[in-house]
Enzyme design. Structure first.
Site, PDB file in Angstrom:
ATOM      1  N   LYS A   1       0.829  -1.209   0.000  1.00 54.60           N
ATOM      2  CA  LYS A   1       0.000   0.000   0.000  1.00 54.60           C
ATOM      3  C   LYS A   1       0.866   1.263   0.000  1.00 54.60           C
ATOM      4  O   LYS A   1       2.088   1.203   0.178  1.00 54.60           O
ATOM      5  CB  LYS A   1      -0.916  -0.034   1.221  1.00 54.60           C
TER       6      LYS A   1
ATOM      7  N   TYR B   1     -12.604  -2.540  -2.818  1.00 54.15           N
ATOM      8  CA  TYR B   1     -13.154  -2.549  -1.458  1.00 54.15           C
ATOM      9  C   TYR B   1     -14.682  -2.491  -1.475  1.00 54.15           C
ATOM     10  O   TYR B   1     -15.279  -1.859  -0.597  1.00 54.15           O
ATOM     11  CB  TYR B   1     -12.575  -1.379  -0.666  1.00 54.15           C
TER      12      TYR B   1
ATOM     13  N   ASN C   1      -1.694  -0.239   7.287  1.00 54.73           N
ATOM     14  CA  ASN C   1      -1.198  -1.552   7.706  1.00 54.73           C
ATOM     15  C   ASN C   1      -0.337  -2.204   6.622  1.00 54.73           C
ATOM     16  O   ASN C   1      -0.154  -3.405   6.590  1.00 54.73           O
ATOM     17  CB  ASN C   1      -2.352  -2.450   8.155  1.00 54.73           C
TER      18      ASN C   1
ATOM     19  N   HIS D   1      -2.040  -5.400   1.695  1.00 58.83           N
ATOM     20  CA  HIS D   1      -3.327  -6.072   1.546  1.00 58.83           C
ATOM     21  C   HIS D   1      -3.077  -7.459   0.969  1.00 58.83           C
ATOM     22  O   HIS D   1      -2.230  -7.624   0.090  1.00 58.83           O
ATOM     23  CB  HIS D   1      -4.248  -5.301   0.587  1.00 58.83           C
TER      24      HIS D   1
ATOM     25  N   GLU E   1      -9.838 -10.330  -7.173  1.00 61.16           N
ATOM     26  CA  GLU E   1      -8.844  -9.257  -7.043  1.00 61.16           C
ATOM     27  C   GLU E   1      -7.716  -9.404  -8.067  1.00 61.16           C
ATOM     28  O   GLU E   1      -7.235  -8.400  -8.606  1.00 61.16           O
ATOM     29  CB  GLU E   1      -8.286  -9.242  -5.616  1.00 61.16           C
TER      30      GLU E   1
HETATM   31  P1  CMP Z   1      -7.136  -4.529   3.990  1.00 61.61           P
HETATM   32  O1  CMP Z   1      -6.599  -5.876   4.293  1.00 61.61           O
HETATM   33  O2  CMP Z   1      -6.592  -3.829   2.800  1.00 61.61           O
HETATM   34  O3  CMP Z   1      -8.734  -4.610   3.833  1.00 61.61           O
HETATM   35  C1  CMP Z   1      -9.591  -3.543   4.138  1.00 61.61           C
HETATM   36  C2  CMP Z   1      -8.861  -2.394   4.768  1.00 61.61           C
HETATM   37  O4  CMP Z   1      -9.683  -1.458   5.437  1.00 61.61           O
HETATM   38  C3  CMP Z   1      -7.958  -2.938   5.861  1.00 61.61           C
HETATM   39  O5  CMP Z   1      -6.881  -3.597   5.280  1.00 61.61           O
HETATM   40  C4  CMP Z   1      -7.630  -1.681   6.627  1.00 61.61           C
HETATM   41  O6  CMP Z   1      -6.596  -0.945   6.000  1.00 61.61           O
HETATM   42  C5  CMP Z   1      -8.928  -0.900   6.487  1.00 61.61           C
HETATM   43  N1  CMP Z   1      -9.767  -0.993   7.685  1.00 61.61           N
HETATM   44  C6  CMP Z   1     -10.391  -2.082   8.163  1.00 61.61           C
HETATM   45  N2  CMP Z   1     -11.120  -1.758   9.250  1.00 61.61           N
HETATM   46  C7  CMP Z   1     -10.947  -0.428   9.436  1.00 61.61           C
HETATM   47  C8  CMP Z   1     -11.452   0.495  10.381  1.00 61.61           C
HETATM   48  N3  CMP Z   1     -12.302   0.116  11.341  1.00 61.61           N
HETATM   49  N4  CMP Z   1     -11.048   1.778  10.279  1.00 61.61           N
HETATM   50  C9  CMP Z   1     -10.212   2.156   9.296  1.00 61.61           C
HETATM   51  N5  CMP Z   1      -9.708   1.316   8.347  1.00 61.61           N
HETATM   52  C10 CMP Z   1     -10.077   0.038   8.436  1.00 61.61           C
END
Ligand code: CMP
Length: 152
Positions: A9, A49, A112, A115, A126
């Site tokens: 990311k 998403y 984080n 993904h 995806e």
């Molecule tokens: P990812 O694995 O890319 O899938 C969905 C993404 O949404 C997740 O990683 C986080 O980066 C983001 N995400 C999930 N839950 C939350 C939340 N409660 N608040 C903000 N971001 C979130």
């Protein structure tokens, strides 16, 4: 063999962590069968998403994922979807166990770093969102016999 879609990311690209994180996947024995850098558009973010679009955190997630380039990859290996998810750790870097990628490098739920597809249906969907079938480059690395037994 399974395939899974990985996105390094914008925080991963901006923090110059791509090399370290790609190395962890390579060290584990996963094959990179596709890789490219791109900018996620708001339209692509909404497709990727789709299950989160109506959630309160979606506007922030879209702003983040479109803010800088990402590196998209397809990784291939035995049980690759589960193996990669376990390598990433819990969604929030604050909760991810030490030794996982997020546990070692992230202190955020949104930022984080990586993904990864969460199941076979998501992986197929995806992979086709980010790559044409002609962009996949499967191959058999010569070290495969030293990564697993022939009957595994
Ligand atoms: P990812 O694995 O890319 O899938 C969905 C993404 O949404 C997740 O990683 C986080 O980066 C983001 N995400 C999930 N839950 C939350 C939340 N409660 N608040 C903000 N971001 C979130």
């Amino acid at each position: 063999m399974e395939r899974t879609l990985i996105l390094l990311k914008p925080d991963c690209v901006e923090r110059r962590l791509c090399g370290k994180i790609i190395s962890r996947f390579e060290d584990k024995g996963l094959n990179i069968v596709a890789l490219k850098m791109l900018r996620v558009t708001p339209e692509l973010s909404k497709q990727h998403y789709a299950e989160h679009v109506s959630k309160p955190f979606y506007p922030g997630l879209e702003a983040f994922i479109t803010a800088s380039p990402v590196v998209a990859m397809v990784l291939e290996g035995l049980e690759a979807i589960r193996v990669v998810r376990e390598m990433l750790g819990a969604t929030s870097g604050l909760k991810a166990a030490p030794g996982t990628i997020r546990g070692d490098y992230s202190s955020s739920r949104q930022m984080n770093l990586v993904h990864a597809s969460d199941g076979p249906d998501a992986a197929a969907r995806e992979i086709s969102l980010y790559f044409k079938s002609t962009e996949l480059c499967p191959y058999s690395p010569c070290l495969t016999p030293w990564l697993k037994a022939g009957d595994e």
